[in-house]
Design a protein around this motif. Sequence first.
Motif, PDB file in Angstrom:
ATOM      1  N   ALA A   1      12.237 -21.100  85.955  1.00  0.00           N
ATOM      2  CA  ALA A   1      13.219 -20.112  85.504  1.00  0.00           C
ATOM      3  C   ALA A   1      12.697 -19.301  84.326  1.00  0.00           C
ATOM      4  O   ALA A   1      12.943 -18.091  84.240  1.00  0.00           O
ATOM      5  CB  ALA A   1      14.526 -20.806  85.130  1.00  0.00           C
ATOM      6  N   GLN A   2      11.960 -19.932  83.409  1.00  0.00           N
ATOM      7  CA  GLN A   2      11.483 -19.223  82.216  1.00  0.00           C
ATOM      8  C   GLN A   2      10.412 -18.186  82.537  1.00  0.00           C
ATOM      9  O   GLN A   2      10.103 -17.333  81.704  1.00  0.00           O
ATOM     10  CB  GLN A   2      10.962 -20.214  81.172  1.00  0.00           C
ATOM     11  CG  GLN A   2       9.834 -21.115  81.634  1.00  0.00           C
ATOM     12  CD  GLN A   2      10.349 -22.443  82.176  1.00  0.00           C
ATOM     13  OE1 GLN A   2      11.393 -22.483  82.807  1.00  0.00           O
ATOM     14  NE2 GLN A   2       9.604 -23.505  81.914  1.00  0.00           N
ATOM     15  N   GLU A   3       9.855 -18.216  83.755  1.00  0.00           N
ATOM     16  CA  GLU A   3       8.841 -17.236  84.131  1.00  0.00           C
ATOM     17  C   GLU A   3       9.435 -16.003  84.806  1.00  0.00           C
ATOM     18  O   GLU A   3       8.762 -14.978  84.928  1.00  0.00           O
ATOM     19  CB  GLU A   3       7.816 -17.866  85.075  1.00  0.00           C
ATOM     20  CG  GLU A   3       6.940 -18.911  84.421  1.00  0.00           C
ATOM     21  CD  GLU A   3       5.868 -19.437  85.354  1.00  0.00           C
ATOM     22  OE1 GLU A   3       4.915 -20.065  84.868  1.00  0.00           O
ATOM     23  OE2 GLU A   3       5.971 -19.206  86.584  1.00  0.00           O
ATOM     24  N   LEU A   4      10.683 -16.091  85.246  1.00  0.00           N
ATOM     25  CA  LEU A   4      11.282 -14.993  86.005  1.00  0.00           C
ATOM     26  C   LEU A   4      11.320 -13.669  85.247  1.00  0.00           C
ATOM     27  O   LEU A   4      11.025 -12.620  85.828  1.00  0.00           O
ATOM     28  CB  LEU A   4      12.689 -15.382  86.464  1.00  0.00           C
ATOM     29  CG  LEU A   4      12.755 -16.503  87.505  1.00  0.00           C
ATOM     30  CD1 LEU A   4      14.201 -16.884  87.787  1.00  0.00           C
ATOM     31  CD2 LEU A   4      12.045 -16.100  88.789  1.00  0.00           C
ATOM     32  N   PRO A   5      11.685 -13.629  83.950  1.00  0.00           N
ATOM     33  CA  PRO A   5      11.691 -12.333  83.256  1.00  0.00           C
ATOM     34  C   PRO A   5      10.314 -11.671  83.209  1.00  0.00           C
ATOM     35  O   PRO A   5      10.221 -10.445  83.211  1.00  0.00           O
ATOM     36  CB  PRO A   5      12.175 -12.702  81.837  1.00  0.00           C
ATOM     37  CG  PRO A   5      12.915 -13.982  81.998  1.00  0.00           C
ATOM     38  CD  PRO A   5      12.188 -14.707  83.083  1.00  0.00           C
TER      39      PRO A   5
END
Length: 408
Positions: free
Chosen positions: A110-114
């Motif tokens: 999730a932390q890589e999505l942006p």
Amino acid sequence: TEVRGEFLEKPFSLEGSVVNFAQPEVDARLSWSELSAEAQMAISSDRVQLHTVKGRIGSGQFRLFGEIAWPHHLLQPPKAASPPANGLEGRDQVAGWPQANLFAEGTVLAQELPRLWPKWFSEVEKHGAQGEVSFRGLMEGNLKQPEARTADLKLTSPSFQIQGFQLKQMAVHLKQQGNQFELASARAQYAEGSLRLSGKLNLGSEKKSWNARLGMEGVRLEQLASDLKWNARNLAGWLSGEWEGQGEGGNLAALSGAGDLRIAGAQILEFPLLGDFAGFLGLPSLRKIVFQEAQGTFLLGQGKIRTKDLQLRSPQATLTILGEGGFLQGTDSPIHWRILPTLSPELIPEESRSKIGKIIAQGASYLIGEVRIMGTWKNPKRKFLSKPVTQILNEQLFNLQDILREFF
């Protein structure tokens, strides 16, 4: 064959082979930014069969298969331009988008999505989302028109954090039927308890109407207070409750619903009553009061939360809270609460009371009035209202003969 270049200011390379040019079969490999993929597909006159597409993006991985079909009119030679009729040129453009029937599964951090998709997931970073999420989904219909599409998506994560809340064993099931979106279920373990959420959203309506149902069971209050950054060092216990309601998009004024809450095995509120003087009176249980249970119902509507039966209980007393508080102006919203305390002197053992303690125990509950809290959440104003003398007399608080009998 190999092709190299730049796309969106990032280098890419595409290589592969094609056999059977009458009905081409393609074996391709793509590398671009943090995406690497291999694909085997077959191409016919009006569709692409994706036998398998698999690869990695960031630290995650994925697999995809299915087919994409193009409308037949897109394959025809272009005709001479003519004036649009009835303003349908936009609809025709949308209708020209491919139809797809796709299945996908994989994992993503999730932390890589942006970073990977900033246009779609820029908000994820603001909410501090972290954790590995597995996905598995189906999509069928028009790639452009949501109202002409159905989808089914399942998400799971053994450990997921958002807004500082640490969730475990998270499982989410989302469905789409045209403009109707349904959160069939969302479940997770949190603070030694469990959370559940379900609801529906209608994007086809002008007001984006929705309904939802939220529940929690056995959530540890200490952890909840810490995650919400409440200044409640002595708060303890287990919180359970339900809420069911509806709204219109993000319009708080349209939010309405009803719910209930229960707190058990708790230390909700503690304050000294008689302190050391309780020992002198032979009333040790009135040294301090610790409210250990809470239960009540509440309503949301017209920009306010209301209750008329929220009770905090201890062996010595009960606090009944009723009134309302607004939420449309945040902490500047007006509030009007009444707190009605009631002592329970019958729970004080008869043999432990002194003479004067017995009198206080018999009459204390009649002397108590109520507390009113008004103003705003940010600047509350408290006011104590004692009971009128006439009410005290009507309740026969003092019986002079009984009082004299205690001393003589």
